[in-house]
Scaffold this motif. Structure first.
Motif, PDB file in Angstrom:
ATOM      1  N   ALA A 174       0.771  -1.190   0.037  1.00  0.00           N
ATOM      2  CA  ALA A 174       0.152  -0.101   0.034  1.00  0.00           C
ATOM      3  C   ALA A 174       0.940   1.189   0.067  1.00  0.00           C
ATOM      4  CB  ALA A 174      -0.853   0.074   1.100  1.00  0.00           C
ATOM      5  N   ALA A 175       2.055   1.111   0.493  1.00  0.00           N
ATOM      6  CA  ALA A 175       3.017   2.376   0.547  1.00  0.00           C
ATOM      7  C   ALA A 175       3.957   2.606  -0.574  1.00  0.00           C
ATOM      8  CB  ALA A 175       3.888   2.396   1.730  1.00  0.00           C
ATOM      9  N   THR A 176       3.751   1.617  -1.465  1.00  0.00           N
ATOM     10  CA  THR A 176       5.082   1.554  -2.614  1.00  0.00           C
ATOM     11  C   THR A 176       4.592   2.891  -3.640  1.00  0.00           C
ATOM     12  OG1 THR A 176       3.336   0.151  -3.869  1.00  0.00           O
ATOM     13  CG2 THR A 176       5.387  -0.737  -2.800  1.00  0.00           C
ATOM     14  N   PHE A 177       3.616   3.330  -3.977  1.00  0.00           N
ATOM     15  CA  PHE A 177       3.286   4.330  -4.823  1.00  0.00           C
ATOM     16  C   PHE A 177       3.419   5.673  -3.979  1.00  0.00           C
ATOM     17  CE2 PHE A 177       0.449   7.343  -7.195  1.00  0.00           C
ATOM     18  CZ  PHE A 177       1.316   7.343  -8.288  1.00  0.00           C
ATOM     19  N   PRO A 178       2.855   6.005  -2.837  1.00  0.00           N
ATOM     20  CA  PRO A 178       3.273   7.032  -2.180  1.00  0.00           C
ATOM     21  C   PRO A 178       4.727   7.243  -1.868  1.00  0.00           C
ATOM     22  CG  PRO A 178       1.290   6.137  -1.221  1.00  0.00           C
ATOM     23  CD  PRO A 178       1.996   5.130  -2.111  1.00  0.00           C
ATOM     24  N   LEU A 179       5.506   6.153  -1.721  1.00  0.00           N
ATOM     25  CA  LEU A 179       6.971   6.414  -1.488  1.00  0.00           C
ATOM     26  C   LEU A 179       7.686   6.583  -2.860  1.00  0.00           C
ATOM     27  CD1 LEU A 179       7.756   3.200   0.772  1.00  0.00           C
ATOM     28  CD2 LEU A 179       7.949   5.617   1.439  1.00  0.00           C
ATOM     29  N   THR A 180       7.386   6.282  -4.025  1.00  0.00           N
ATOM     30  CA  THR A 180       7.748   6.456  -5.247  1.00  0.00           C
ATOM     31  C   THR A 180       7.667   7.900  -5.558  1.00  0.00           C
ATOM     32  OG1 THR A 180       7.372   4.285  -5.852  1.00  0.00           O
ATOM     33  CG2 THR A 180       7.961   5.867  -7.507  1.00  0.00           C
ATOM     34  N   ILE A 181       6.341   8.241  -5.126  1.00  0.00           N
ATOM     35  CA  ILE A 181       6.195   9.841  -5.578  1.00  0.00           C
ATOM     36  C   ILE A 181       7.277  10.854  -4.473  1.00  0.00           C
ATOM     37  CG2 ILE A 181       4.202  11.624  -4.962  1.00  0.00           C
ATOM     38  CD1 ILE A 181       2.535   9.735  -5.867  1.00  0.00           C
ATOM     39  N   MET A 182       7.237  10.181  -3.056  1.00  0.00           N
ATOM     40  CA  MET A 182       8.175  11.071  -2.347  1.00  0.00           C
ATOM     41  C   MET A 182       9.750  10.990  -2.779  1.00  0.00           C
ATOM     42  SD  MET A 182       6.424  10.275   1.291  1.00  0.00           S
ATOM     43  CE  MET A 182       7.747   9.115   1.800  1.00  0.00           C
ATOM     44  N   LEU A 183      10.074   9.717  -3.359  1.00  0.00           N
ATOM     45  CA  LEU A 183      11.489   9.613  -3.708  1.00  0.00           C
ATOM     46  C   LEU A 183      11.943  10.427  -5.004  1.00  0.00           C
ATOM     47  CD1 LEU A 183      12.254   5.737  -3.233  1.00  0.00           C
ATOM     48  CD2 LEU A 183      13.154   7.758  -1.915  1.00  0.00           C
ATOM     49  N   ILE A 184      10.739  10.333  -5.959  1.00  0.00           N
ATOM     50  CA  ILE A 184      10.988  11.143  -7.178  1.00  0.00           C
ATOM     51  C   ILE A 184      10.852  12.713  -6.951  1.00  0.00           C
ATOM     52  CG2 ILE A 184       9.648  11.801  -9.481  1.00  0.00           C
ATOM     53  CD1 ILE A 184       9.082   8.817  -9.622  1.00  0.00           C
ATOM     54  N   ARG A 185      10.059  13.150  -6.234  1.00  0.00           N
ATOM     55  CA  ARG A 185       9.814  14.591  -5.606  1.00  0.00           C
ATOM     56  C   ARG A 185      11.021  14.803  -4.871  1.00  0.00           C
ATOM     57  NH1 ARG A 185       7.029  16.772  -9.443  1.00  0.00           N
ATOM     58  NH2 ARG A 185       5.258  15.576  -9.997  1.00  0.00           N
ATOM     59  N   GLY A 186      11.467  14.142  -4.167  1.00  0.00           N
ATOM     60  CA  GLY A 186      13.037  14.509  -3.318  1.00  0.00           C
ATOM     61  C   GLY A 186      14.112  14.778  -4.232  1.00  0.00           C
ATOM     62  N   ALA A 187      14.165  13.438  -5.460  1.00  0.00           N
ATOM     63  CA  ALA A 187      15.065  13.768  -6.358  1.00  0.00           C
ATOM     64  C   ALA A 187      14.815  15.065  -7.001  1.00  0.00           C
ATOM     65  CB  ALA A 187      15.117  12.542  -7.412  1.00  0.00           C
ATOM     66  N   VAL A 188      13.876  15.437  -7.525  1.00  0.00           N
ATOM     67  CA  VAL A 188      13.581  16.687  -8.306  1.00  0.00           C
ATOM     68  C   VAL A 188      14.026  17.875  -7.424  1.00  0.00           C
ATOM     69  CG1 VAL A 188      11.882  18.291  -9.221  1.00  0.00           C
ATOM     70  CG2 VAL A 188      11.717  15.800  -9.811  1.00  0.00           C
ATOM     71  N   SER A 189      13.606  17.883  -6.184  1.00  0.00           N
ATOM     72  CA  SER A 189      13.905  19.021  -5.249  1.00  0.00           C
ATOM     73  C   SER A 189      15.456  19.275  -5.017  1.00  0.00           C
ATOM     74  CB  SER A 189      13.315  18.803  -3.814  1.00  0.00           C
ATOM     75  OG  SER A 189      14.211  17.964  -3.314  1.00  0.00           O
ATOM     76  N   VAL A 190      16.251  18.363  -5.183  1.00  0.00           N
ATOM     77  CA  VAL A 190      17.575  18.493  -5.009  1.00  0.00           C
ATOM     78  C   VAL A 190      18.425  18.525  -6.246  1.00  0.00           C
ATOM     79  CG1 VAL A 190      17.790  17.315  -2.573  1.00  0.00           C
ATOM     80  CG2 VAL A 190      18.180  15.842  -4.797  1.00  0.00           C
ATOM     81  N   ALA A 191      17.819  18.427  -7.335  1.00  0.00           N
ATOM     82  CA  ALA A 191      18.460  18.363  -8.692  1.00  0.00           C
ATOM     83  C   ALA A 191      18.921  19.879  -9.094  1.00  0.00           C
ATOM     84  CB  ALA A 191      17.345  18.043  -9.747  1.00  0.00           C
ATOM     85  N   VAL A 192      20.022  19.817  -9.642  1.00  0.00           N
ATOM     86  CA  VAL A 192      20.645  20.942 -10.309  1.00  0.00           C
ATOM     87  C   VAL A 192      19.670  21.685 -10.997  1.00  0.00           C
ATOM     88  CG1 VAL A 192      22.571  22.212 -11.122  1.00  0.00           C
ATOM     89  CG2 VAL A 192      22.720  20.268  -9.732  1.00  0.00           C
ATOM     90  N   PRO A 193      19.249  22.951 -11.121  1.00  0.00           N
ATOM     91  CA  PRO A 193      18.284  23.653 -12.086  1.00  0.00           C
ATOM     92  C   PRO A 193      18.678  23.394 -13.219  1.00  0.00           C
ATOM     93  CG  PRO A 193      18.757  25.164 -10.047  1.00  0.00           C
ATOM     94  CD  PRO A 193      19.705  24.029 -10.193  1.00  0.00           C
ATOM     95  N   SER A 194      19.985  23.280 -13.830  1.00  0.00           N
ATOM     96  CA  SER A 194      20.203  22.938 -15.087  1.00  0.00           C
ATOM     97  C   SER A 194      19.989  21.587 -15.605  1.00  0.00           C
ATOM     98  CB  SER A 194      21.789  23.211 -15.397  1.00  0.00           C
ATOM     99  OG  SER A 194      22.567  22.388 -14.659  1.00  0.00           O
ATOM    100  N   ARG A 195      19.675  20.740 -14.615  1.00  0.00           N
ATOM    101  CA  ARG A 195      19.278  19.353 -15.267  1.00  0.00           C
ATOM    102  C   ARG A 195      17.706  19.164 -15.227  1.00  0.00           C
ATOM    103  NH1 ARG A 195      21.133  15.007 -11.041  1.00  0.00           N
ATOM    104  NH2 ARG A 195      19.518  14.056 -12.433  1.00  0.00           N
ATOM    105  N   ALA A 196      16.777  20.233 -14.715  1.00  0.00           N
ATOM    106  CA  ALA A 196      15.414  20.425 -14.732  1.00  0.00           C
ATOM    107  C   ALA A 196      15.136  20.825 -16.121  1.00  0.00           C
ATOM    108  CB  ALA A 196      14.920  21.201 -13.716  1.00  0.00           C
ATOM    109  N   THR A 197      15.569  20.084 -17.149  1.00  0.00           N
ATOM    110  CA  THR A 197      15.005  20.272 -18.651  1.00  0.00           C
ATOM    111  C   THR A 197      13.533  19.527 -18.994  1.00  0.00           C
ATOM    112  OG1 THR A 197      16.239  18.086 -19.086  1.00  0.00           O
ATOM    113  CG2 THR A 197      17.418  20.474 -19.133  1.00  0.00           C
TER     114      THR A 197
END
Length: 96
Positions: free
Chosen positions: A15-38
């Motif tokens: 039951a937690a796999t999808f919410p955890l995936t969302i949190m991990l992906i959003r976490g990766a986006v938040s720490v991504a260098v702005p130049s990588r956010a293409t």
């Protein structure tokens, strides 16, 4: 039943796999260098989210089917499901 037991059961059921995936992906986006956010990065992100929900839904179906198969292997008195076999319904008196 302790909090840790409930959390482990929640994780074990998937039951937690999808919410955890969302949190991990959003976490990766938040720490991504702005130049990588293409736009290509965001397309890959959307693709990962789509595959995650697809795998999660298929996993739920597999989990449910395997749980029913395992439950039906038990003797009629020990089954804890509302999807009893015809023989168990007859044995338990639900069908005359």
């Amino acid at each position: 039943m302790g909090v840790l037991t409930v959390i482990l059961l929640y994780l074990a059921c998937g039951a937690a796999t999808f919410p955890l995936t969302i949190m991990l992906i959003r976490g990766a986006v938040s720490v991504a260098v702005p130049s990588r956010a293409t736009p290509a990065f965001h397309r890959r992100l959307d693709s990962a989210m789509g595959w995650s929900i697809t795998v999660w839904i298929l996993g739920v179906f597999v989990f449910y089917a395997s749980a029913i198969l395992i439950e039906r292997q038990k003797p009629c008195e020990d089954q804890r499901t509302n999807q009893l076999t015809y023989e168990c319904k007859k044995f338990l008196g639900a069908i005359k």
